[in-house]
Design a protein around this motif. Sequence first.
Motif, PDB file in Angstrom:
ATOM      1  N   GLY A 364       0.928  -1.148   0.080  1.00  0.00           N
ATOM      2  CA  GLY A 364      -0.054  -0.041   0.167  1.00  0.00           C
ATOM      3  C   GLY A 364       0.773   1.076   0.037  1.00  0.00           C
ATOM      4  O   GLY A 364       0.561   2.274  -0.535  1.00  0.00           O
ATOM      5  N   PHE A 365       1.990   1.387   0.660  1.00  0.00           N
ATOM      6  CA  PHE A 365       2.840   2.462   0.802  1.00  0.00           C
ATOM      7  C   PHE A 365       3.465   2.655  -0.837  1.00  0.00           C
ATOM      8  O   PHE A 365       3.350   3.780  -1.210  1.00  0.00           O
ATOM      9  N   PHE A 366       4.124   1.704  -1.179  1.00  0.00           N
ATOM     10  CA  PHE A 366       4.721   1.953  -2.731  1.00  0.00           C
ATOM     11  C   PHE A 366       3.448   2.189  -3.615  1.00  0.00           C
ATOM     12  O   PHE A 366       3.878   3.020  -4.592  1.00  0.00           O
ATOM     13  N   PRO A 411       2.760   7.603 -17.583  1.00  0.00           N
ATOM     14  CA  PRO A 411       3.211   8.019 -16.315  1.00  0.00           C
ATOM     15  C   PRO A 411       4.411   8.739 -16.313  1.00  0.00           C
ATOM     16  O   PRO A 411       5.401   8.479 -17.277  1.00  0.00           O
ATOM     17  N   ARG A 412       4.485   9.486 -15.179  1.00  0.00           N
ATOM     18  CA  ARG A 412       5.850  10.316 -15.117  1.00  0.00           C
ATOM     19  C   ARG A 412       6.930   8.993 -14.584  1.00  0.00           C
ATOM     20  O   ARG A 412       6.719   8.201 -14.072  1.00  0.00           O
ATOM     21  N   GLN A 413       8.099   9.781 -14.741  1.00  0.00           N
ATOM     22  CA  GLN A 413       9.231   8.990 -14.245  1.00  0.00           C
ATOM     23  C   GLN A 413       9.380   8.181 -12.971  1.00  0.00           C
ATOM     24  O   GLN A 413       9.643   7.042 -12.813  1.00  0.00           O
ATOM     25  N   TRP A 414       8.726   9.001 -12.093  1.00  0.00           N
ATOM     26  CA  TRP A 414       8.967   8.343 -10.377  1.00  0.00           C
ATOM     27  C   TRP A 414       7.910   7.153 -10.529  1.00  0.00           C
ATOM     28  O   TRP A 414       8.099   6.476  -9.523  1.00  0.00           O
ATOM     29  N   PHE A 415       6.905   6.979 -11.333  1.00  0.00           N
ATOM     30  CA  PHE A 415       6.069   6.273 -11.146  1.00  0.00           C
ATOM     31  C   PHE A 415       6.711   4.822 -11.357  1.00  0.00           C
ATOM     32  O   PHE A 415       6.495   3.913 -10.503  1.00  0.00           O
ATOM     33  N   PHE A 416       7.628   4.559 -12.178  1.00  0.00           N
ATOM     34  CA  PHE A 416       8.270   3.651 -12.501  1.00  0.00           C
ATOM     35  C   PHE A 416       9.448   2.909 -11.527  1.00  0.00           C
ATOM     36  O   PHE A 416       9.538   1.986 -11.183  1.00  0.00           O
ATOM     37  N   ILE A 417       9.869   4.384 -10.793  1.00  0.00           N
ATOM     38  CA  ILE A 417      10.832   3.918  -9.679  1.00  0.00           C
ATOM     39  C   ILE A 417       9.968   3.496  -8.479  1.00  0.00           C
ATOM     40  O   ILE A 417      10.631   2.347  -7.956  1.00  0.00           O
ATOM     41  N   TRP A 418       9.138   4.133  -8.049  1.00  0.00           N
ATOM     42  CA  TRP A 418       8.330   3.535  -6.933  1.00  0.00           C
ATOM     43  C   TRP A 418       7.728   2.083  -7.217  1.00  0.00           C
ATOM     44  O   TRP A 418       7.677   1.298  -6.493  1.00  0.00           O
ATOM     45  N   ASP A 419       7.417   2.006  -8.508  1.00  0.00           N
ATOM     46  CA  ASP A 419       6.936   0.442  -8.948  1.00  0.00           C
ATOM     47  C   ASP A 419       7.899  -0.446  -8.809  1.00  0.00           C
ATOM     48  O   ASP A 419       7.572  -1.715  -8.221  1.00  0.00           O
ATOM     49  N   PHE A 420       9.064  -0.155  -9.240  1.00  0.00           N
ATOM     50  CA  PHE A 420      10.032  -1.178  -9.168  1.00  0.00           C
ATOM     51  C   PHE A 420      10.571  -1.518  -7.772  1.00  0.00           C
ATOM     52  O   PHE A 420      10.645  -2.800  -7.378  1.00  0.00           O
ATOM     53  N   ARG A 423       8.017  -3.722  -6.099  1.00  0.00           N
ATOM     54  CA  ARG A 423       8.146  -5.056  -6.518  1.00  0.00           C
ATOM     55  C   ARG A 423       9.059  -5.779  -5.612  1.00  0.00           C
ATOM     56  O   ARG A 423       8.557  -7.020  -5.305  1.00  0.00           O
ATOM     57  N   ILE A 424      10.014  -5.296  -5.203  1.00  0.00           N
ATOM     58  CA  ILE A 424      11.175  -5.762  -4.564  1.00  0.00           C
ATOM     59  C   ILE A 424      10.626  -6.040  -3.009  1.00  0.00           C
ATOM     60  O   ILE A 424      10.793  -7.136  -2.721  1.00  0.00           O
ATOM     61  N   PHE A 425      10.253  -5.028  -2.441  1.00  0.00           N
ATOM     62  CA  PHE A 425       9.437  -5.198  -0.968  1.00  0.00           C
ATOM     63  C   PHE A 425       8.308  -6.329  -0.923  1.00  0.00           C
ATOM     64  O   PHE A 425       7.978  -6.803   0.119  1.00  0.00           O
ATOM     65  N   VAL A 426       7.309  -5.903  -1.838  1.00  0.00           N
ATOM     66  CA  VAL A 426       6.241  -6.931  -1.977  1.00  0.00           C
ATOM     67  C   VAL A 426       6.959  -8.594  -2.285  1.00  0.00           C
ATOM     68  O   VAL A 426       6.360  -9.496  -1.449  1.00  0.00           O
ATOM     69  N   GLY A 427       7.816  -8.516  -3.015  1.00  0.00           N
ATOM     70  CA  GLY A 427       8.244  -9.891  -3.200  1.00  0.00           C
ATOM     71  C   GLY A 427       9.094 -10.536  -1.990  1.00  0.00           C
ATOM     72  O   GLY A 427       8.897 -11.768  -1.515  1.00  0.00           O
ATOM     73  N   TYR A 428       9.637  -9.706  -1.323  1.00  0.00           N
ATOM     74  CA  TYR A 428      10.410  -9.934   0.057  1.00  0.00           C
ATOM     75  C   TYR A 428       9.183 -10.308   1.130  1.00  0.00           C
ATOM     76  O   TYR A 428       9.346 -11.310   1.741  1.00  0.00           O
ATOM     77  N   GLY A 429       8.234  -9.558   1.190  1.00  0.00           N
ATOM     78  CA  GLY A 429       7.017  -9.861   1.974  1.00  0.00           C
ATOM     79  C   GLY A 429       6.428 -11.001   1.682  1.00  0.00           C
ATOM     80  O   GLY A 429       6.199 -11.921   2.587  1.00  0.00           O
TER      81      GLY A 429
END
Length: 441
Positions: A364-366, A411-420, A423-429
Amino acid sequence: MERRVAKNIDELFDYWKTDIVTETIKLADGFSEEMSHDNGFVNIDVDFNLNLPFSSGFSNNMIDELRQNSLKLCFKNCVFLKDVYIGKMNIDLEFIENCKFNTSLKSNGNLNNLTFANCLIRDINFEDANFGGEEVKNDQKGKVRFRNCDIFNTNFRNTTFNSITDFWSSTFHKPVTFYKTDFRDVVVFSAVNFKENVLFTYTLIEKLMILRGAYPEKGFDLSLAIISGKLSVFDLKFDDYNSYSKIYKDLDKELTDNVSFQRAYEIVYEKAVSKNHNIPIENKRETYRILKNQLESQKNYIDSIPFRVMENKTLLKESYIKLVNGNNVTRSISDIIVLSLNAISNWFGSSYIIGLLFTVCIAGFFFSLSLNHIGNYVFSLTFSDWEWQYFVQFLNPTHRFDYMKLVDTNPRQWFFIWDFLGRIFVGYGIYQTITAFRKYK
């Protein structure tokens, strides 16, 4: 029977003779024989320094009175107002039925069995004592038993127990350190209550230590024990406790121009674990590891989990202490990051519920951060306005980058940064949740 006071060995012997029970036994040939029964020393306040065994003259008089060799020497409900010393004896010795040792109980060892049952012992000194012997290790001699006893001050430094040692259901009211104590046979701490710290510093556990139902109310330290045998750990009531956290402050007092950090640390550390009954935090962590490994080696994964959690929790505290004191800074920071993430993501592999909550919250945060960089998105507290259908897709770490093209095709550039990063933290969770589900293996 009323209580008596014995001021010397002669009075003690007179009370013993008074309590002898003599009965007449009729034999088959019409004759009869008198048999004397030894009830032991009963209800006597011994008000002199008692040395055991008795002198040969006194022992011979006892044998003459009984007209037979006594198999054991027994004290029942006696109070010892002065010191008691136990030397080498050729018969068994028992103190039972509420005996009280008000001063010091000392011994240099015994070859026969020594039993204390329902006793109160103010001060026990078995330093350098040797109980049993190698040549009689496997027979019925040399056992030392403390059963349902209240024990206060102790000294087991360099004590050797060659036969079974039993502390069943006893309570240690003061800190106790088994310093260089050798348990060469089975040692039993079943249902034992330790009111203060207990340390097994350089203690030899050659065969088996039974800790069933033991309850250390404060600290418990096995980290320096020499465990060549096994530990039987079942229903060990063991809570987290405060370790010796002042070690670095005390270390500053030892540091001089002629003493290195390592040498000063060794001085403070050795004094803590051998004399002051203190448990440094690294000893605490190592104890948890030993108990965890012992249980896992016995395929008892369920009971090993609390010790695994406490091991990691203690390492986190230890890393913080080292960081604050400038010790192993890089490693401490690395450990703090890893262990903190493990704590908040599944509580060190023990809670899948925390894993699920962590995954949803971090997603939810990202997801919210990424939404701030598409279209004209405005955050709302109304549940119905949330983009639930897209959030569900976001929970899949392998979702497409253009999964929100219907909302914003560019979308703007930061959309892809937060999305990436999401993915890492959701996968970790998700991984941490699965790990917690498999905690029982």
